[in-house]
Design a protein around this motif. Structure first.
Motif, mmCIF file in Angstrom:
data_model
loop_
_atom_site.group_PDB
_atom_site.id
_atom_site.type_symbol
_atom_site.label_atom_id
_atom_site.label_comp_id
_atom_site.label_asym_id
_atom_site.label_seq_id
_atom_site.Cartn_x
_atom_site.Cartn_y
_atom_site.Cartn_z
ATOM 1 N N THR A 6 0.385 33.728 -29.263
ATOM 2 C CA THR A 6 0.572 34.104 -27.864
ATOM 3 C C THR A 6 0.697 35.628 -27.805
ATOM 4 O OG1 THR A 6 1.766 32.015 -27.587
ATOM 5 C CG2 THR A 6 1.899 33.587 -25.779
ATOM 6 N N PRO A 7 -0.423 36.332 -27.809
ATOM 7 C CA PRO A 7 -0.391 37.797 -27.904
ATOM 8 C C PRO A 7 0.465 38.487 -26.858
ATOM 9 C CG PRO A 7 -2.625 36.990 -28.188
ATOM 10 C CD PRO A 7 -1.778 35.805 -27.773
ATOM 11 N N LYS A 8 0.534 37.952 -25.632
ATOM 12 C CA LYS A 8 1.311 38.640 -24.601
ATOM 13 C C LYS A 8 2.800 38.651 -24.934
ATOM 14 C CE LYS A 8 1.891 34.769 -21.392
ATOM 15 N NZ LYS A 8 1.673 34.301 -20.040
ATOM 16 N N TYR A 9 3.268 37.791 -25.832
ATOM 17 C CA TYR A 9 4.668 37.765 -26.235
ATOM 18 C C TYR A 9 4.959 38.719 -27.395
ATOM 19 C CZ TYR A 9 5.293 33.293 -23.720
ATOM 20 O OH TYR A 9 5.369 32.306 -22.779
ATOM 21 N N GLN A 10 3.970 39.110 -28.137
ATOM 22 C CA GLN A 10 4.193 39.785 -29.405
ATOM 23 C C GLN A 10 4.766 41.192 -29.298
ATOM 24 O OE1 GLN A 10 0.497 39.399 -31.512
ATOM 25 N NE2 GLN A 10 0.676 37.181 -31.627
ATOM 26 N N GLY A 11 4.316 41.985 -28.332
ATOM 27 C CA GLY A 11 4.738 43.381 -28.225
ATOM 28 C C GLY A 11 6.240 43.594 -28.183
ATOM 29 N N PRO A 12 6.973 42.863 -27.349
ATOM 30 C CA PRO A 12 8.413 43.085 -27.272
ATOM 31 C C PRO A 12 9.240 42.269 -28.273
ATOM 32 C CG PRO A 12 7.614 41.970 -25.296
ATOM 33 C CD PRO A 12 6.472 42.120 -26.218
ATOM 34 N N CYS A 13 8.597 41.691 -29.268
ATOM 35 C CA CYS A 13 9.343 40.930 -30.276
ATOM 36 C C CYS A 13 9.560 41.774 -31.525
ATOM 37 C CB CYS A 13 8.592 39.657 -30.610
ATOM 38 S SG CYS A 13 8.652 38.491 -29.237
ATOM 39 N N HIS A 55 12.156 38.082 -20.746
ATOM 40 C CA HIS A 55 11.153 37.244 -21.397
ATOM 41 C C HIS A 55 9.994 38.135 -21.858
ATOM 42 C CE1 HIS A 55 8.157 34.180 -22.085
ATOM 43 N NE2 HIS A 55 9.140 33.288 -22.080
ATOM 44 N N PRO A 56 9.492 37.943 -23.082
ATOM 45 C CA PRO A 56 8.460 38.848 -23.592
ATOM 46 C C PRO A 56 7.133 38.791 -22.853
ATOM 47 C CG PRO A 56 8.868 37.094 -25.148
ATOM 48 C CD PRO A 56 9.905 36.961 -24.070
ATOM 49 N N SER A 57 6.908 37.797 -22.027
ATOM 50 C CA SER A 57 5.661 37.766 -21.263
ATOM 51 C C SER A 57 5.746 38.637 -20.019
ATOM 52 C CB SER A 57 5.317 36.334 -20.853
ATOM 53 O OG SER A 57 6.243 35.862 -19.895
ATOM 54 N N MET A 58 6.930 39.116 -19.701
ATOM 55 C CA MET A 58 7.119 39.916 -18.491
ATOM 56 C C MET A 58 6.971 41.404 -18.817
ATOM 57 S SD MET A 58 7.530 37.433 -16.518
ATOM 58 C CE MET A 58 8.209 37.839 -14.940
ATOM 59 N N PRO A 59 6.442 42.179 -17.907
ATOM 60 C CA PRO A 59 6.225 43.604 -18.161
ATOM 61 C C PRO A 59 7.476 44.461 -17.960
ATOM 62 C CG PRO A 59 5.405 43.037 -15.997
ATOM 63 C CD PRO A 59 5.882 41.750 -16.631
ATOM 64 N N ASN A 60 8.633 43.843 -17.773
ATOM 65 C CA ASN A 60 9.832 44.608 -17.422
ATOM 66 C C ASN A 60 10.756 44.869 -18.616
ATOM 67 O OD1 ASN A 60 10.764 42.009 -17.755
ATOM 68 N ND2 ASN A 60 11.996 41.981 -15.914
ATOM 69 N N GLN A 61 10.196 45.039 -19.797
ATOM 70 C CA GLN A 61 11.017 45.300 -20.976
ATOM 71 C C GLN A 61 11.645 46.688 -20.909
ATOM 72 O OE1 GLN A 61 11.594 42.799 -23.054
ATOM 73 N NE2 GLN A 61 10.171 41.595 -21.839
ATOM 74 N N VAL A 62 12.824 46.814 -21.457
ATOM 75 C CA VAL A 62 13.495 48.105 -21.583
ATOM 76 C C VAL A 62 13.350 48.498 -23.054
ATOM 77 C CG1 VAL A 62 15.660 49.361 -21.291
ATOM 78 C CG2 VAL A 62 15.075 47.496 -19.709
ATOM 79 N N ALA A 63 12.370 49.369 -23.328
ATOM 80 C CA ALA A 63 11.994 49.693 -24.708
ATOM 81 C C ALA A 63 13.182 50.168 -25.545
ATOM 82 C CB ALA A 63 10.878 50.731 -24.711
ATOM 83 N N GLU A 64 14.007 51.038 -25.002
ATOM 84 C CA GLU A 64 15.152 51.558 -25.750
ATOM 85 C C GLU A 64 16.122 50.432 -26.120
ATOM 86 O OE1 GLU A 64 18.552 55.050 -25.406
ATOM 87 O OE2 GLU A 64 17.503 54.401 -23.596
ATOM 88 N N HIS A 65 16.324 49.486 -25.225
ATOM 89 C CA HIS A 65 17.191 48.344 -25.477
ATOM 90 C C HIS A 65 16.682 47.541 -26.684
ATOM 91 C CE1 HIS A 65 19.848 44.968 -24.668
ATOM 92 N NE2 HIS A 65 18.810 44.153 -24.519
#
Length: 158
Positions: free
Chosen positions: A9-16, A128-138
């Motif tokens: 599920t590539p859309k989940y991978q970035g914020p994991c 949720h990792p599919s959402m674009p609202n990640q807080v990168a520093e967190h």
């Protein structure tokens, strides 16, 4: 996890965290479960809470606490990462220290990388990792504190 879930599920991978995808010796063991045992196939567009029926989110949180109680003695370190607003909404009232920030994203923005305690274990809540609202520093600070490496979006940029 190599056959399903994050690996496909590539859309989940970035914020994991990188430890989810790296299988070298002595890496952390990652046990991945849904708080509420439903299954939505990859590509399913339904989002949000599952309606309580025979099982409620509250019962699932109690079940998670029991799973942690059973698993913790078998591992050197047991930590919890939750993702998504529904998990946060049901787990946050039991976490320490309590926060006045209601939403999972608002909590991440106000306290980037802060580990809470849930059922006696380190706890990092994220969107949720599919959402674009990640807080990168967190994610960066929290994953490092848990010993899980960097977020995959940082690794893939290079």
């Amino acid at each position: 996890m190599l056959d399903q879930g994050l690996h496909w599920t590539p859309k989940y991978q970035g914020p994991c965290p990188e430890a989810f995808f790296n299988s070298t010796k002595n890496n952390p063991t990652v046990f991945f479960i849904n708080l509420f045992p439903d299954f939505r196939a990859p590509g399913n567009t339904k989002i949000g809470a599952i309606k309580d029926g025979l099982l409620s989110y509250g019962q699932c949180v109690e079940g998670l606490q029991e799973v942690l109680r059973i698993l913790a003695p078998k591992f050197e370190r047991t930590s919890v990462i939750s993702w998504g607003g529904e998990a946060w909404r049901h787990m946050a009232p039991l976490a320490k220290p309590q926060t006045r920030k209601v939403g999972v994203k608002k909590n991440a923005q106000a306290y980037p990388g802060r580990l809470l305690e849930f059922a006696g274990h380190e706890y990092l809540a994220m969107s949720h990792p599919s959402m674009p609202n990640q807080v990168a520093e967190h994610l960066r600070i929290g994953f490092a504190a848990l010993g899980l490496g960097r977020p995959m979006f940082e690794i893939r940029r290079k």
